[in-house]
Design an enzyme around this catalytic site. Structure first.
Site, PDB file in Angstrom:
ATOM      1  N   ASN A  49       0.834  -1.203   0.000  1.00  0.00           N
ATOM      2  CA  ASN A  49       0.000   0.000   0.000  1.00  0.00           C
ATOM      3  C   ASN A  49       0.868   1.253   0.000  1.00  0.00           C
ATOM      4  O   ASN A  49       0.643   2.190  -0.774  1.00  0.00           O
ATOM      5  CB  ASN A  49      -0.905   0.024   1.235  1.00  0.00           C
ATOM      6  CG  ASN A  49      -2.050  -0.975   1.167  1.00  0.00           C
ATOM      7  OD1 ASN A  49      -2.343  -1.532   0.111  1.00  0.00           O
ATOM      8  ND2 ASN A  49      -2.689  -1.210   2.289  1.00  0.00           N
ATOM      9  N   TYR A 101      -7.664 -12.687   1.909  1.00  0.00           N
ATOM     10  CA  TYR A 101      -8.514 -12.474   3.074  1.00  0.00           C
ATOM     11  C   TYR A 101      -9.850 -11.884   2.652  1.00  0.00           C
ATOM     12  O   TYR A 101      -9.986 -11.291   1.582  1.00  0.00           O
ATOM     13  CB  TYR A 101      -7.831 -11.609   4.137  1.00  0.00           C
ATOM     14  CG  TYR A 101      -7.683 -10.133   3.830  1.00  0.00           C
ATOM     15  CD1 TYR A 101      -8.642  -9.209   4.251  1.00  0.00           C
ATOM     16  CD2 TYR A 101      -6.557  -9.649   3.173  1.00  0.00           C
ATOM     17  CE1 TYR A 101      -8.498  -7.851   4.007  1.00  0.00           C
ATOM     18  CE2 TYR A 101      -6.389  -8.299   2.923  1.00  0.00           C
ATOM     19  CZ  TYR A 101      -7.362  -7.409   3.344  1.00  0.00           C
ATOM     20  OH  TYR A 101      -7.213  -6.064   3.086  1.00  0.00           O
ATOM     21  N   TYR A 118      -6.554 -16.038   5.156  1.00  0.00           N
ATOM     22  CA  TYR A 118      -6.072 -17.334   4.682  1.00  0.00           C
ATOM     23  C   TYR A 118      -4.643 -17.098   4.172  1.00  0.00           C
ATOM     24  O   TYR A 118      -4.393 -17.003   2.970  1.00  0.00           O
ATOM     25  CB  TYR A 118      -6.991 -17.884   3.593  1.00  0.00           C
ATOM     26  CG  TYR A 118      -8.396 -18.106   4.098  1.00  0.00           C
ATOM     27  CD1 TYR A 118      -8.746 -19.300   4.726  1.00  0.00           C
ATOM     28  CD2 TYR A 118      -9.359 -17.100   3.996  1.00  0.00           C
ATOM     29  CE1 TYR A 118     -10.038 -19.491   5.223  1.00  0.00           C
ATOM     30  CE2 TYR A 118     -10.638 -17.287   4.494  1.00  0.00           C
ATOM     31  CZ  TYR A 118     -10.971 -18.476   5.105  1.00  0.00           C
ATOM     32  OH  TYR A 118     -12.241 -18.664   5.601  1.00  0.00           O
ATOM     33  N   LYS A 235       1.390   8.346  15.952  1.00  0.00           N
ATOM     34  CA  LYS A 235       0.097   8.655  15.347  1.00  0.00           C
ATOM     35  C   LYS A 235      -0.994   8.570  16.402  1.00  0.00           C
ATOM     36  O   LYS A 235      -1.045   7.603  17.170  1.00  0.00           O
ATOM     37  CB  LYS A 235      -0.181   7.685  14.197  1.00  0.00           C
ATOM     38  CG  LYS A 235       0.846   7.738  13.076  1.00  0.00           C
ATOM     39  CD  LYS A 235       0.608   6.659  12.034  1.00  0.00           C
ATOM     40  CE  LYS A 235       0.893   5.287  12.599  1.00  0.00           C
ATOM     41  NZ  LYS A 235       0.694   4.213  11.593  1.00  0.00           N
ATOM     42  N   GLY A 237      -4.473   9.085  15.660  1.00  0.00           N
ATOM     43  CA  GLY A 237      -5.772   9.030  15.021  1.00  0.00           C
ATOM     44  C   GLY A 237      -6.276  10.410  14.665  1.00  0.00           C
ATOM     45  O   GLY A 237      -5.538  11.249  14.125  1.00  0.00           O
ATOM     46  N   ALA A 238      -7.534  10.675  14.994  1.00  0.00           N
ATOM     47  CA  ALA A 238      -8.121  11.974  14.680  1.00  0.00           C
ATOM     48  C   ALA A 238      -7.447  13.109  15.447  1.00  0.00           C
ATOM     49  O   ALA A 238      -7.599  14.277  15.093  1.00  0.00           O
ATOM     50  CB  ALA A 238      -9.616  11.953  14.990  1.00  0.00           C
ATOM     51  N   GLY A 281      -6.085   1.044   5.414  1.00  0.00           N
ATOM     52  CA  GLY A 281      -5.042   1.629   4.578  1.00  0.00           C
ATOM     53  C   GLY A 281      -4.600   3.019   4.975  1.00  0.00           C
ATOM     54  O   GLY A 281      -3.630   3.541   4.404  1.00  0.00           O
ATOM     55  N   GLY A 283      -3.156   4.216   7.755  1.00  0.00           N
ATOM     56  CA  GLY A 283      -1.826   4.272   8.363  1.00  0.00           C
ATOM     57  C   GLY A 283      -0.725   4.072   7.344  1.00  0.00           C
ATOM     58  O   GLY A 283       0.328   4.727   7.410  1.00  0.00           O
ATOM     59  N   ASP A 284      -0.947   3.176   6.382  1.00  0.00           N
ATOM     60  CA  ASP A 284       0.038   2.952   5.325  1.00  0.00           C
ATOM     61  C   ASP A 284       0.199   4.196   4.462  1.00  0.00           C
ATOM     62  O   ASP A 284       1.311   4.581   4.088  1.00  0.00           O
ATOM     63  CB  ASP A 284      -0.389   1.774   4.449  1.00  0.00           C
ATOM     64  CG  ASP A 284      -0.762   0.545   5.253  1.00  0.00           C
ATOM     65  OD1 ASP A 284      -0.156   0.322   6.319  1.00  0.00           O
ATOM     66  OD2 ASP A 284      -1.681  -0.182   4.819  1.00  0.00           O
TER      67      ASP A 284
END
Length: 364
Positions: A49, A101, A118, A235, A237-238, A281, A283-284
């Site tokens: 990503n 997955y 999987y 990090k 978050g908001a 995605g 964070g990536d």
């Protein structure tokens, strides 16, 4: 964006990303996995990503991994290559499958979701110093790794320990902790992740995962536990993100790239308001935005803002991947004064507006 064909494996690029990518199946409608009648195919993988977002932002990027000699492996290589990522160093394993997955439409940041992986015995889990092209891994300015790879197998952990070992010619090591408790079969996960993070030059970690893995609360405590990296990005978050930077000397080989770490202070940048579609995605994408601005030697504040903008692009689409805003428009947003930055609100489709503004030469 067009697929990048195989190269000689040792061409130098801006960034190399190492890690497993899987074929992701997203549901056609909300509901339990047992009730969803059909799924839409996509791709998902923390490192791939980041690689795709960096390539879309104009950087030369190589993804190194292993996939099965199967249709899902064909799809992953083609899909990631279509973003402009060099996939010439991806190995094909004739004996192990590509991981897949399935997930529900619920928010993965809460308990209102199901994910069925999987990936046990996947081709990527067989990565080791003996099965990947180490020259291709080191031919870069930045090598981006994550804690997910370390959890896949003993061979994967051995590979990460080798790549993060100090030595001449080592690229700048970017490490996203990505603590996934379900992947670790024993209690060693937190200790291993702390070891790897302390061997990196640039670390990304969420305050929630630092608390879960290491019992650390607050950005300063996290930074103090990681004294070796030149930059630790926490990090929240908001609530935004904080970069703890140390004024370090240049690397032993004298390359300036390693000495791009700021002035040794804590820099906090709030996140813009976002109308969230899905958290997958983000964070990536944040790591990719921050790395892109680091490669361009922008100030630490702007690196954090570019991280937030790339994350906002991912937050406003249903899948794992979204193209970042055009560089020109992102630069203009990152340069806003604090009051204007605080008024930003980004919703679905905002990156398309940003690209049109770039094409028309408009200002925000």
């Amino acid at each position: 964006m067009t697929a990048t064909g195989p190269r000689n494996g040792t061409d130098a690029v801006d960034v190399v990303a190492l890690g497993e990518s899987m074929v992701a199946f997203r549901p056609s409608r909300p509901g339990r996995l047992a009730d969803v009648p059909s799924f839409e195919r996509g791709i998902g993988g923390a490192e791939s990503n980041a690689a795709c977002v960096l390539a879309a932002a104009g950087h030369s990027v190589r993804w190194v991994s292993r996939v099965g000699a199967d249709g899902f492996g064909d799809h992953l290589v083609a899909a990631i290559g279509s973003w402009g990522v060099d996939v010439g160093a991806v190995g094909r394993d004739p004996d192990r499958p590509t991981g897949v997955y399935f997930r529900t439409a619920g928010d993965r940041a809460t308990d209102a979701h199901e994910v069925a992986y999987y990936r046990a015995g996947s081709a990527a889990s067989a990565m080791s110093p003996d099965t990947v092209d180490r020259a291709a891994l080191r031919a870069c300015r930045v090598l981006h790794l994550s804690g997910i790879t370390a959890a896949l197998s003993a061979g994967c952990l051995r590979l990460l320990r080798e790549l993060t070992a100090p030595g001449p010619g080592r690229p700048l090591i970017s490490f996203d902790v990505n603590f996934r408790p379900a992947l670790w079969r024993d209690a060693d996960g937190p200790r291993v992740l702390l070891e790897l993070a302390r061997r990196a030059d640039l670390v990304f970690v969420g305050d929630d995962e630092a608390r879960a893995a290491w019992g650390l609360r607050g950005g300063r405590a996290i930074s103090d536990a990681l004294p070796e990296p030149g930059t630790v990005v926490v990090k929240q978050g908001a609530g935004g993100a904080t970069a703890f930077t140390r004024d370090t000397a240049a690397s032993e080989d004298g390359r300036e790239d390693r000495d791009c770490l700021g002035d040794g202070v804590a820099t906090h940048v709030t996140a813009p308001a976002v109308d969230v579609v899905a958290h997958v995605g983000a964070g990536d994408a944040f790591a990719a935005g921050f790395l892109s601005a680091t490669l361009r030697r922008l100030p630490v504040r702007d690196r954090l803002r570019h991280g937030h903008l790339a994350a906002a692009a991912a937050l406003t689409v249903p899948g794992d991947l979204a193209p970042p805003p055009g560089r020109g428009h992102a630069d203009r947003l990152a340069a806003l004064d604090d009051a204007a930055w605080g008024r930003l609100r980004l919703g679905p489709g905002w990156t398309r507006t940003a690209r049109r503004a770039d094409e028309e030469g408009a200002t925000p």
